[in-house]
Design an enzyme around this catalytic site. Structure first.
Site, PDB file in Angstrom:
ATOM      1  N   SER A 127       0.855  -1.185   0.000  1.00  0.00           N
ATOM      2  CA  SER A 127       0.000   0.000   0.000  1.00  0.00           C
ATOM      3  C   SER A 127       0.889   1.232   0.000  1.00  0.00           C
ATOM      4  CB  SER A 127      -0.872   0.008   1.260  1.00  0.00           C
ATOM      5  OG  SER A 127      -1.513   1.256   1.436  1.00  0.00           O
ATOM      6  N   TYR A 140      -1.932  -0.993  10.232  1.00  0.00           N
ATOM      7  CA  TYR A 140      -2.047  -1.271   8.799  1.00  0.00           C
ATOM      8  C   TYR A 140      -0.789  -0.807   8.063  1.00  0.00           C
ATOM      9  CZ  TYR A 140      -3.836  -1.234   4.019  1.00  0.00           C
ATOM     10  OH  TYR A 140      -4.005  -1.444   2.674  1.00  0.00           O
TER      11      TYR A 140
END
Length: 183
Positions: A127, A140
């Site tokens: 990401s 995350y």
């Protein structure tokens, strides 16, 4: 989601696919569409990828059927949003289990087969948050940073074995956890 788009693109190129996720109904619908539209073989495997034993069993089942995965697109994961100290520890650890441990397990079992064949490709989904600190995405971002580092190290290790390893770092997306294997 990402994997659906990858599946469509690889199907368009004539590749057979193995679709893996928890929800068989969504996988089956996608598989039927791809089979009809592109006349390819699609194997559907409903598996909870957060369960390492289930990952190992999936690998065994595919091997028993003579299915060799040439391209692994490993997108297993989900996000956890909110202030770290306000979140439940169990939720954070569950996310780390799927985003890091399970991704590692899937990569490990299929990379061994690729090494034995002397070729293969692995694409891991990180990401943009892997490369920056973002408030309310601490765990995350850390998990995705781990995936980015894992990818770089694995690429160096496996290149001499004929295996290419890359990652992608998309912006925030709202996609279900799915792994895609191209036979």
């Amino acid at each position: 989601g990402l994997v659906e788009e990858f599946a469509r693109q690889y199907a368009e190129q004539g590749h057979s696919l193995v679709l893996v996720a928890r929800r068989q109904d969504r996988l089956q619908a996608l598989a039927e569409t791809l089979c009809r539209q592109y006349r390819i073989e699609v194997v559907v495997e409903p598996v909870d990828l957060s369960d390492i034993a289930a990952v190992v069993q999936l690998h065994r089942r595919l091997g028993e059927r003579g299915i060799a995965v040439d391209i692994l697109i490993n997108n297993a994961g989900h996000g956890l949003q909110g202030p770290f100290v306000n979140s439940q520890l169990d939720a954070a650890l569950t996310m780390v289990q799927l985003d890091v441990a399970s991704l590692t397990a899937v990569t490990h079992v299929f990379a061994q087969d690729m090494r034995a064949r002397g070729r293969g490709q692995i694409l891991l989904v990180a990401s943009l948050l892997a490369y920056q600190g973002v408030q309310n995405f601490a765990v995350y971002a850390a998990a995705k940073a781990g995936i980015a580092g894992f990818t770089k190290s694995l690429a160096l290790e496996l290149a001499p074995e004929g295996i290419r390893v890359n990652d992608i770092a998309p912006e925030t997306t709202d996609t279900p956890q799915v792994a895609l294997d191209i036979m």
